[in-house]
Design a protein around this motif. Structure first.
Motif, PDB file in Angstrom:
ATOM      1  N   ASP B 151       0.863  -1.183   0.000  1.00 26.06           N
ATOM      2  CA  ASP B 151       0.000   0.000   0.000  1.00 26.06           C
ATOM      3  C   ASP B 151       0.900   1.234   0.000  1.00 26.06           C
ATOM      4  N   SER B 153       3.285   2.723  -1.313  1.00 28.17           N
ATOM      5  CA  SER B 153       4.125   2.722  -2.517  1.00 28.17           C
ATOM      6  C   SER B 153       5.119   3.874  -2.487  1.00 28.17           C
ATOM      7  N   ASN B 154       4.891   4.805  -1.576  1.00 29.81           N
ATOM      8  CA  ASN B 154       5.806   5.937  -1.424  1.00 29.81           C
ATOM      9  C   ASN B 154       6.788   5.601  -0.303  1.00 29.81           C
TER      10      ASN B 154
ATOM     11  N   THR D 206     -11.363  16.456  12.456  1.00 25.82           N
ATOM     12  CA  THR D 206     -10.184  17.210  12.050  1.00 25.82           C
ATOM     13  C   THR D 206     -10.160  17.310  10.544  1.00 25.82           C
TER      14      THR D 206
ATOM     15  N   THR F  87      -6.565   3.499  -0.101  1.00 27.77           N
ATOM     16  CA  THR F  87      -6.585   2.067   0.180  1.00 27.77           C
ATOM     17  C   THR F  87      -6.618   1.888   1.692  1.00 27.77           C
ATOM     18  N   ASP F  88      -7.468   0.999   2.167  1.00 29.10           N
ATOM     19  CA  ASP F  88      -7.499   0.665   3.593  1.00 29.10           C
ATOM     20  C   ASP F  88      -6.761  -0.643   3.829  1.00 29.10           C
ATOM     21  N   ARG F  89      -6.167  -0.757   4.983  1.00 30.96           N
ATOM     22  CA  ARG F  89      -5.527  -2.007   5.395  1.00 30.96           C
ATOM     23  C   ARG F  89      -5.934  -2.279   6.832  1.00 30.96           C
ATOM     24  N   ALA F 112      -6.946  -1.916  13.888  1.00 30.92           N
ATOM     25  CA  ALA F 112      -6.325  -0.670  13.435  1.00 30.92           C
ATOM     26  C   ALA F 112      -6.476  -0.646  11.926  1.00 30.92           C
ATOM     27  N   ILE F 114      -5.050   1.208   8.626  1.00 31.97           N
ATOM     28  CA  ILE F 114      -4.040   2.082   8.037  1.00 31.97           C
ATOM     29  C   ILE F 114      -4.547   2.501   6.677  1.00 31.97           C
ATOM     30  N   THR F 116      -4.002   4.610   3.084  1.00 31.39           N
ATOM     31  CA  THR F 116      -2.949   5.058   2.172  1.00 31.39           C
ATOM     32  C   THR F 116      -3.573   5.903   1.071  1.00 31.39           C
ATOM     33  N   GLY F 120       0.444   7.042  -2.281  1.00 30.04           N
ATOM     34  CA  GLY F 120       1.185   5.989  -1.596  1.00 30.04           C
ATOM     35  C   GLY F 120       1.701   6.338  -0.210  1.00 30.04           C
ATOM     36  N   ARG F 121       1.126   7.372   0.420  1.00 31.20           N
ATOM     37  CA  ARG F 121       1.522   7.716   1.793  1.00 31.20           C
ATOM     38  C   ARG F 121       0.554   7.074   2.773  1.00 31.20           C
ATOM     39  N   SER F 122       1.087   6.342   3.733  1.00 31.88           N
ATOM     40  CA  SER F 122       0.244   5.597   4.677  1.00 31.88           C
ATOM     41  C   SER F 122       0.197   6.277   6.039  1.00 31.88           C
ATOM     42  N   GLU F 123      -0.983   6.247   6.646  1.00 29.73           N
ATOM     43  CA  GLU F 123      -1.151   6.768   7.999  1.00 29.73           C
ATOM     44  C   GLU F 123      -2.141   5.918   8.769  1.00 29.73           C
ATOM     45  N   LEU F 124      -1.963   5.904  10.086  1.00 34.39           N
ATOM     46  CA  LEU F 124      -2.973   5.283  10.929  1.00 34.39           C
ATOM     47  C   LEU F 124      -4.242   6.116  10.815  1.00 34.39           C
ATOM     48  N   ALA F 127      -8.306   3.502  15.054  1.00 38.26           N
ATOM     49  CA  ALA F 127      -8.038   2.380  15.950  1.00 38.26           C
ATOM     50  C   ALA F 127      -9.197   2.252  16.917  1.00 38.26           C
ATOM     51  N   VAL F 156     -10.178  12.111  11.070  1.00 38.38           N
ATOM     52  CA  VAL F 156      -9.364  12.995  10.249  1.00 38.38           C
ATOM     53  C   VAL F 156      -9.812  12.857   8.797  1.00 38.38           C
TER      54      VAL F 156
END
Ligand code: FES
Ligand code: FES
Ligand code: FES
Ligand SMILES: [Fe+3]
Ligand SMILES: [Fe+3]
Ligand SMILES: [Fe+3]
Lengths: 421, 163, 421, 421, 163, 163
Positions: B151, B153-154, D206, F87-89, F112, F114, F116, F120-124, F127, F156
């Motif tokens: 996921d 990819s960056n 947010t 994309t969700d994970r 949780a 994650i 993306t 291609g930047r992933s964040e939480l 949770a 967010v």
């Protein structure tokens, strides 16, 4: 001229951006260049939105009318499209109405574009073609006579292409692309793209360092054998007997060429799987490796059968993204197969590339707050900054040339009294 | 809803779950030399971004066709490459068998790798999916192919050790 | 003088850093001190890189030639090494060539150091001893005659040690370390380190608050019984009948001492496991607790048999790291055993410490944007700011003294007309 | 006047905040307004801490003496309490001693408040009532005669309530709340809150965009049918035949009203579960939808039986939080049941709301670095900026009115020579 | 590749996995009073950073030698300490038995704790490994020792409740 | 310590774990059309923040009383709504049965997600906890109710697809 006076940090500074180059001259590079938010903003204005050509994509990515791809020119989101007539178009991906993102997908094909916010619609050149409620609704409201939607469009860029590599600029002052590239790079591009290429993939790479540290690294002969131990460790003979650097655009472009070593019949690597480093090169003119830096945002890497072209996207003084487009020759199945193996050498995980990301990130981490006004030393092979060409690898003159040109484009005051002042 | 119901081979699933645990320990313990042993001699290890996969492009970040290439990778990381000092922590979840034929099991799992730098700061480094083809050799599962579908990819920084 | 004029926020301000202290005097502390990026940068220049001694480590961490440890002095990465002759050396961990990180591991032993980028090599004093391609290669390039590698080194710090505690400074104006520490702290260090110590561990702690909030907290008698309820809740008699604070270096150092209460024969804690709070102290002179703040970056905590020394590393106006080195006496197995239990009181998880991190983070979260130019009130025990010594706990005079000294070192204008102006 | 001269970016600028509005007039909105840190700070001072009323909560949330709830007014943490006498009190949640957070829970009931740091205690009005060691301890220290704790308190806000909706201001220059709200909003609030309401929940949201992009969006008729396709996709007849916008407070408040369409007997939605969009409205005066923006931080949304009131909390130029309080009528079980279904339309996951967050975030992402001093176009329905009322939906005049008023409150120079200058 | 194959005691592994689930619920539910019950009366609970462990140093962030110390911790958190209002969420993965002798099981697991503040903002708080020594008492597993080995040796804020 | 010991129905637990894996794959694969099938026709899907739950308030972010409402959601996301390309994970851990009566199982799990973005930047992203009521229909588990209890009550951006 903007229609209003914005709050502008740069305004507080002199026309020189407040920076006077170290007296020692172009062999010193102030760390401040890599940490200052003001310089970051100034680069966006003077370099990426200034009289320079920025790489936008490859024509082969958008062969059909309506094919488009998106990218960033500095901080500005840009769309590259092929229109009905097959002409290349580029415009800022920001709605002419209230600024929303209009093109939402990374790439695709479209007859035109519609903004989701109020459904203004655009043609493939980014011109407004539809405005809901333009003439009002139920007899009420709508735009008045003074409004002419033909006057509105997403801001266009000048677009030009050479050998299938597409560039754009926001400035009417940029010279013709051919002159901008110069003869050596023009010839190299023509030779490399003389055969049809196919895109094999993309790679996004975020590096927590200033973009110029990697742009400088890409022309730095000096680090190659010292930092990248892969070739040496596996006894891979590097075909570096003849190397050359050719500069252009005030020294900010650099064409590196390393020719094949005819003595190296075959690779005697200690690799269990030698195909990773095999050097049956697909390149013309007996070229083994060529790295072409086209200022300010383009880096073309040509090795064996694995080619890539990178777009640099500064995000902050201490962070940028490099977006790779991998490609190889379409008319040779061997190239396709070889480049799968050879690509293990390049990109964020590459055997001879991962160190570059590591080292520039570690520099950035060590020069916080401008590192007490220190500077780096670029003094190998004298202090000359005006070579158009270097025929050996044992020099940093091509780096000095780059910094001198960069400082001029940024409007920084030259070293007072120092050499090459 | 593949993977549900009596259909699934619970013993095979258990063995595959155990293999994934051992795989994670191997990498998190930095026992890279053991890593190729999870694969068949001609097993493939591929890292590809979802972006490329969805676009029908290769775009492999790493492309290893056999265990020899994996051994080369480990050798290079040990003797040749400089990379960021760090600790990886694998969270592998949702390990499941999604298909099986002729003794070849198609398995999938979600992963997240949390990376911690030398000064003890942890960040999510990579998230994505393992798409595996697994066969059993003398009762032990081996990867005929492990495709790491990113996921993320960056890539932030660099990717030295396998995921 | 730097070789070039950097873009410098401070430059825009007056010599006083643009800050004039509140008219009410040193009993007011502007919240702006904890939120301003300009002040953060100015502190790095005037305090951490200025004429002050910064804690670097303990000699016992690097007993052998070649032993080294790394740290930060403000924002600057520093390496502390013991050289061949056993002398202590410190230098900035930034390559003299192009600024890469040279020492990559947190600690270790080395004959010398080699930068990975171009393999410049250094001796244990950070002097350049090797430069690849110095004389060129294959007759081409290399450095010219004007280049003398002996002129290049990683920037050294002055280093001095007292009783095995090592300090460094970037400034030639810093007074001798003995004078800087002053008699009271010198004596305390000599007494505490009269016996051999052993390092039992390290702890890194990121606190999302300005570093000065915790530095102030460490000398704040007032909060101890009010914020830390652990002792009270478990009926642990605090040995606080005699307490003293001794100031030095314009009030910015503070030596807190709390003596044992002879009446307290044994601890009558309601703890199921009283060893956690046992006060068989290993300290000399009947000292129960001593907390020594050595401006700007050092905090030594001595309680029972659990000792720690902390280095403060500001990262941003609203974030810093504190790196603890835990140690105890090496010649007494009881100390080692006791300190395992007693350490549960200290650090980020400590019974009488966790609240300090909580409270300073919550202050920081409540003073965003400088909190409308508000200030904190430090008015207990009058408004005096010049005590050299306080013999009771019921005072904030030692805090006022600290702020007055801090303002002087920072070059802030004193309160106009206010007390102690 | 602050007691000291703080380092103030704004100070470097002219009284106009350095911003002169685009010459084209109020039909242009500079993107810089959404990206500038200086403007973000200036808004906190001039709007949220200036002569304007900020929404703090609903009286029904704190019915009993001692009931309290916490919020933020701009960047400032605020507590709203009901005191012994039933009066509403509000104060800054920052200790008068050294600035620690005093009220730690989001909401509750308390006789008074005690700061954990040094245990200063406060009454329900935020006045200091207890100071440990005030008179010293063991005959030593303590505060001197000059200290009068009655002089200290957590900074109070003026508080006023209309129809159970509570507002506060830091400024003595703010007009009486009734005048501030104006007749139309006063009447609407009175009508809506004529029946008892019950709070059904809270929602924190947010959004990575400037708060003004969403505040503008909330009064934007134009986007409703274009961006939100839910109603259209499910054939839900929108009751929009009669719509009205009424402005107040220099155009910065906006009362939107959409009346029921009598022809729509029953909903013919293609939804499998039509209750989600059922429009048996509980609102008076045959109102279907009403959206009330009360500058600067309040947004009241009334649809069917699902009501919510939002507080805007700017966190950075490119980020804010919106905190929703959901409520409905307490005296009608049907309302409670209906609003569970209808709420699926609103909030961060809402069928007709998620797009607003998406679009403003995507605008913000496309205007980095002020987007080269560009601006958005707000030119529908002419360039008039002074309507007090619009009786149709086909207009952006209410947006222009808002920007003109905003610019005045911020002290920005009006367009020179442009229309409505 | 420890933990793979027929060797592993599946019933013991199942019980240990279940204990880890209950352990996570206990802490995530803030039922701290139940937490010591997962340990033997003389069980040890230790938190140590990988940095100290690798350097051969103690450097325990918390050092509890017996259940009494754990009960003291809970009492103190309830009646004495002020700490950040938050919710923890444990993700425990790769639970496995890596050794067994004389009824004592060596077990390991990877964990990540996501912490959420009073205003509902979530962040990765800590990642690392559980290194356990487990014995069965009347059929139920108990910790003879749980060592929380922190990757995240750099604690952000404070660490009040057990991991 | 509910969920430990011989008491737990291992077959039911296995089936529920498998269902959670399939549930995660369904959402991570963006096969939203299959998502309602995990529920009974009158099954409930609720998203609620811990803050509201603890305060005894409804405050549902999504309130679906039956599968029809879930199908409407999917239809709307497909044809009507604009939302962030992503994309969700899902990482689902600690799946356990905490109660059972009359064929209805009370189950819990930690999750949780994650997320993306298109670049291609992933964040939480989120949770929290799944609090489920599950029944078996023809041997397959179905949700009578899935309550997504958010730790991350501060959303967010936006929440379009189910968690
Ligand atoms: S912002 Fe694009 S149509 Fe309005
Ligand atoms: S940067 Fe260190 S050798 Fe070049
Ligand atoms: S800060 Fe509140 S009592 Fe001291
Ligand atoms: Fe390189
Ligand atoms: Fe304290
Ligand atoms: Fe909307």
């Amino acid at each position: 001229m903007p229609a209003f006076t914005a709050i502008d940090h740069a305004a507080a500074e002199s026309n020189t951006g407040g920076l006077v180059w170290p007296a020692e001259g172009w062999s010193r590079v102030p760390f401040e260049l890599f940490t200052s938010p003001e310089i970051h903003e100034r680069e966006d204005e003077r370099l990426f939105r200034g009289p320079h050509w920025n790489y936008l994509g490859l024509e082969v990515e958008i062969p059909q009318p309506g094919d488009y791809t998106t990218c960033h020119v500095g901080a500005t989101p840009v769309v590259l499209v092929r229109d009905e007539g097959g002409a290349l178009r580029a415009f800022v991906n920001r709605c002419a109405h209230r600024g929303a993102e209009v093109v939402r997908r990374l790439r695709g094909n479209a007859r035109g574009f519609t903004c989701i916010y109020h459904n203004w619609s655009y043609d493939r050149a980014g011109r407004v073609v539809g405005v809901p409620w333009e003439k009002g609704r139920g007899g009420a409201g709508g735009y008045d006579a003074a409004f002419d939607k033909a006057q509105h469009r997403m801001r266009p860029l000048r677009v030009a292409s050479w050998a299938g590599v597409v560039f754009g600029t926001f400035s009417s002052d940029a010279p013709p692309l051919e002159d901008y590239l110069g003869p050596a790079i023009r010839e190299r591009l023509s030779a490399v793209f003389a055969r049809p290429v196919t895109v094999t993939g993309y790679q996004r790479h975020t590096i927590r360092a200033n973009w110029k540290l990697l742009y400088e690294n890409s022309r730095d002969f000096y680090h190659a054998p010292q930092l990248h131990k892969f070739f040496g460790a596996f006894g891979i003979v590097q075909p570096d007997q003849a190397a050359r650097a050719e500069m252009w655009h005030e020294g900010t472009h650099c064409l590196l060429t390393i020719y094949r070593n005819p003595e190296v019949r075959k690779q005697r690597a200690k690799l269990e799987e030698p195909r990773v480093a095999a050097f049956r090169t697909a390149l013309p003119e007996n070229i083994a490796i060529s790295i072409v830096g086209i200022f300010p945002n383009c880096l073309l890497t040509l090795i064996g059968s694995a080619f890539s072209i990178r777009q640099f996207r500064p995000k902050a003084p201490d962070r940028f993204e490099a977006v790779y487009t991998y490609f190889t020759y379409a008319d040779d199945p061997d190239c396709l197969r070889e480049h799968l193996f050879q690509n293990n050498q390049f990109g964020p995980a590459g055997y001879v590339a991962m160190e570059d990301a590591e080292v520039v990130e570690k520099i950035q981490a060590r020069i916080a707050l401008g590192a007490d006004k220190g500077s780096s030393l670029v003094a190998m092979d004298g202090t000359d900054t005006t070579p158009e060409r270097i025929d050996h690898m044992v020099s940093e003159a091509n780096l000095r040339a780059m910094w001198k040109g960069y400082a001029r484009f940024m409007g920084f005051a030259p070293p007072d009294g120092g050499p090459d002042g | 809803m593949s993977g549900i119901g009596p259909g699934v081979d619970r013993d095979a699933l258990f063995a595959i779950e155990q293999m994934n645990k051992a795989y994670a320990r191997c990498l998190d313990d930095d026992r890279l030399e053991d890593w190729p042993d999870f694969f068949l001699e001609d097993g493939r290890y591929l890292i590809q971004s979802r972006e490329n996969r969805d676009a029908g492009l290769y775009g492999y970040i790493l492309y290893f066709e056999n265990r020899a290439m994996m051994r080369d990778r480990v050798t290079s990381l040990r003797v040749a490459n400089y990379y960021n000092l760090h600790t990886d922590r694998h969270l592998i979840a949702n390990v499941d068998i999604v298909g099986a034929a002729d003794g070849v099991y198609d398995a999938r799992a979600n992963y997240a790798v949390i990376q911690t730098d030398a000064e003890g700061r942890s960040e999510l480094f990579s998230a994505g999916e393992y798409v595996d083809r697994i066969v059993f050799v003398e009762g032990a599962p081996k990867f005929a192919e492990r495709l790491v579908l990113l996921d993320t990819s960056n890539i932030v920084g660099l990717l030295a050790v396998p995921l």
